[in-house]
Design a protein around this motif. Structure first.
Motif, PDB file in Angstrom:
ATOM      1  N   PRO A 229       0.830  -1.212   0.000  1.00 49.48           N
ATOM      2  CA  PRO A 229       0.000   0.000   0.000  1.00 49.48           C
ATOM      3  C   PRO A 229       0.864   1.262   0.000  1.00 49.48           C
ATOM      4  N   VAL A 230       0.526   2.189  -0.900  1.00 50.62           N
ATOM      5  CA  VAL A 230       1.231   3.468  -0.997  1.00 50.62           C
ATOM      6  C   VAL A 230       0.178   4.573  -0.995  1.00 50.62           C
ATOM      7  N   ASN A 231       0.359   5.552  -0.122  1.00 49.22           N
ATOM      8  CA  ASN A 231      -0.554   6.690  -0.039  1.00 49.22           C
ATOM      9  C   ASN A 231      -0.098   7.786  -0.994  1.00 49.22           C
ATOM     10  N   PHE A 232      -1.057   8.296  -1.775  1.00 49.30           N
ATOM     11  CA  PHE A 232      -0.781   9.342  -2.753  1.00 49.30           C
ATOM     12  C   PHE A 232      -1.639  10.561  -2.466  1.00 49.30           C
ATOM     13  N   VAL A 233      -1.103  11.736  -2.795  1.00 51.59           N
ATOM     14  CA  VAL A 233      -1.904  12.945  -2.877  1.00 51.59           C
ATOM     15  C   VAL A 233      -2.362  13.015  -4.324  1.00 51.59           C
ATOM     16  N   VAL A 234      -3.680  13.119  -4.531  1.00 49.53           N
ATOM     17  CA  VAL A 234      -4.204  13.223  -5.890  1.00 49.53           C
ATOM     18  C   VAL A 234      -3.942  14.651  -6.366  1.00 49.53           C
ATOM     19  N   ASP A 235      -3.213  14.768  -7.480  1.00 52.20           N
ATOM     20  CA  ASP A 235      -2.808  16.076  -7.986  1.00 52.20           C
ATOM     21  C   ASP A 235      -3.160  16.172  -9.464  1.00 52.20           C
ATOM     22  N   THR A 236      -4.298  16.810  -9.755  1.00 47.15           N
ATOM     23  CA  THR A 236      -4.738  16.935 -11.145  1.00 47.15           C
ATOM     24  C   THR A 236      -3.842  17.883 -11.942  1.00 47.15           C
ATOM     25  N   GLY A 237      -2.986  18.625 -11.260  1.00 46.61           N
ATOM     26  CA  GLY A 237      -2.045  19.513 -11.935  1.00 46.61           C
ATOM     27  C   GLY A 237      -0.736  18.833 -12.276  1.00 46.61           C
ATOM     28  N   ALA A 238      -0.543  17.613 -11.800  1.00 41.69           N
ATOM     29  CA  ALA A 238       0.681  16.866 -12.090  1.00 41.69           C
ATOM     30  C   ALA A 238       0.456  15.986 -13.318  1.00 41.69           C
ATOM     31  N   THR A 239       1.486  15.836 -14.110  1.00 39.91           N
ATOM     32  CA  THR A 239       1.378  15.022 -15.320  1.00 39.91           C
ATOM     33  C   THR A 239       1.450  13.538 -14.991  1.00 39.91           C
ATOM     34  N   GLY A 240       2.442  13.154 -14.205  1.00 41.14           N
ATOM     35  CA  GLY A 240       2.692  11.733 -13.986  1.00 41.14           C
ATOM     36  C   GLY A 240       2.473  11.280 -12.561  1.00 41.14           C
ATOM     37  N   MET A 241       2.755  10.002 -12.354  1.00 36.58           N
ATOM     38  CA  MET A 241       2.740   9.401 -11.033  1.00 36.58           C
ATOM     39  C   MET A 241       4.167   9.502 -10.514  1.00 36.58           C
ATOM     40  N   VAL A 242       4.334  10.152  -9.351  1.00 37.89           N
ATOM     41  CA  VAL A 242       5.671  10.400  -8.810  1.00 37.89           C
ATOM     42  C   VAL A 242       5.763   9.807  -7.413  1.00 37.89           C
ATOM     43  N   LEU A 243       6.727   8.908  -7.237  1.00 39.01           N
ATOM     44  CA  LEU A 243       6.946   8.262  -5.940  1.00 39.01           C
ATOM     45  C   LEU A 243       8.061   8.967  -5.174  1.00 39.01           C
ATOM     46  N   THR A 244       7.902   9.051  -3.869  1.00 41.55           N
ATOM     47  CA  THR A 244       9.008   9.496  -3.033  1.00 41.55           C
ATOM     48  C   THR A 244      10.059   8.387  -3.031  1.00 41.55           C
ATOM     49  N   ARG A 245      11.263   8.724  -2.650  1.00 43.26           N
ATOM     50  CA  ARG A 245      12.321   7.713  -2.566  1.00 43.26           C
ATOM     51  C   ARG A 245      11.937   6.610  -1.575  1.00 43.26           C
ATOM     52  N   GLN A 246      11.307   7.006  -0.465  1.00 42.73           N
ATOM     53  CA  GLN A 246      10.923   6.031   0.563  1.00 42.73           C
ATOM     54  C   GLN A 246       9.857   5.070   0.027  1.00 42.73           C
ATOM     55  N   ASP A 247       8.854   5.612  -0.673  1.00 43.12           N
ATOM     56  CA  ASP A 247       7.815   4.743  -1.234  1.00 43.12           C
ATOM     57  C   ASP A 247       8.389   3.837  -2.315  1.00 43.12           C
ATOM     58  N   ALA A 248       9.318   4.354  -3.111  1.00 40.37           N
ATOM     59  CA  ALA A 248       9.956   3.532  -4.149  1.00 40.37           C
ATOM     60  C   ALA A 248      10.662   2.333  -3.510  1.00 40.37           C
ATOM     61  N   GLU A 249      11.382   2.576  -2.429  1.00 45.47           N
ATOM     62  CA  GLU A 249      12.066   1.480  -1.733  1.00 45.47           C
ATOM     63  C   GLU A 249      11.072   0.457  -1.205  1.00 45.47           C
ATOM     64  N   ARG A 250       9.954   0.945  -0.661  1.00 46.27           N
ATOM     65  CA  ARG A 250       8.952   0.040  -0.092  1.00 46.27           C
ATOM     66  C   ARG A 250       8.349  -0.890  -1.142  1.00 46.27           C
TER      67      ARG A 250
END
Length: 194
Positions: free
Chosen positions: A95-116
């Motif tokens: 499970p990864v928590n995201f902030v929904v951002d309609t102004g962002a183009t892509g899906m962006v992971l933090t380094r910590q979430d990427a490791e998880r």
């Protein structure tokens, strides 16, 4: 219970014992009244401990979470007290928590979430860049094997890992446009996919 929690409880117990002893020394003559007050404070103490222990259950009741209606292909996200919408996705089973951002183009992971989710940020090439409200940041393109939201599952999705500091992973339009309908109304974001 962890050692830190046991230590905190021990400290609280010691503090409570000191307060009780001080109360008896100060008011020896009115013992019955003091025992009643002691019982009241003891119940208050137990109520606080119970509230701390049940906080996760209470929080989910007070602050509703996302609702997935798999049979309808519908997801409802309540607006959080900070005004944002949050979505939890299972990425490679994590499970990864995201902030929904309609102004962002892509899906962006933090380094910590990427490791998880099994991506090693140190092995990535941070050669792409993205413009954010805080300026330009370096990003590394990645592919996510499996992204699931209830019964809705996508495979081999493009995403980025942020090379800088970021509080939350962002869920941008590259994922949101996979839905047939996106509506924000009445303090809820509704997503539908047929």
């Amino acid at each position: 219970m962890s050692d830190i929690e046991i230590g905190r409880l021990g400290y609280l117990g010691l503090l409570l014992t000191a307060l009780v002893l001080w109360m008896f020394v100060q008011h020896r003559g009115r013992l019955v009244q003091k025992l009643q007050q002691l019982a009241a404070w003891g119940l208050i103490f137990l109520a606080v401990i119970a509230a701390i222990g049940l906080w996760d259950d209470i929080r989910h009741t007070v602050a509703p979470q996302q609702s997935v209606f798999a049979d309808q292909g519908r997801i409802e996200l309540p607006r959080a007290p900070d005004g944002h919408y949050y979505m939890t996705l299972l990425i490679n089973g994590t499970p990864v928590n995201f902030v929904v951002d309609t102004g962002a183009t892509g899906m962006v992971l933090t380094r910590q979430d990427a490791e998880r989710v099994g991506i090693t940020p140190d092995d990535l090439a941070f050669h792409a860049s993205a413009r954010t409200a805080n300026g330009a940041v370096e990003t590394a393109p990645v592919r996510l094997d499996r992204v699931a939201l209830g019964a809705i599952e996508d495979r081999n999705l493009p995403a980025f890992v942020n090379g800088g500091e970021m509080d939350n992973s962002l869920l941008g339009m590259s994922y949101l446009q996979r839905f047939d309908r996106l509506e924000i109304s009445g303090g809820k974001m509704v997503l539908e996919r047929r």
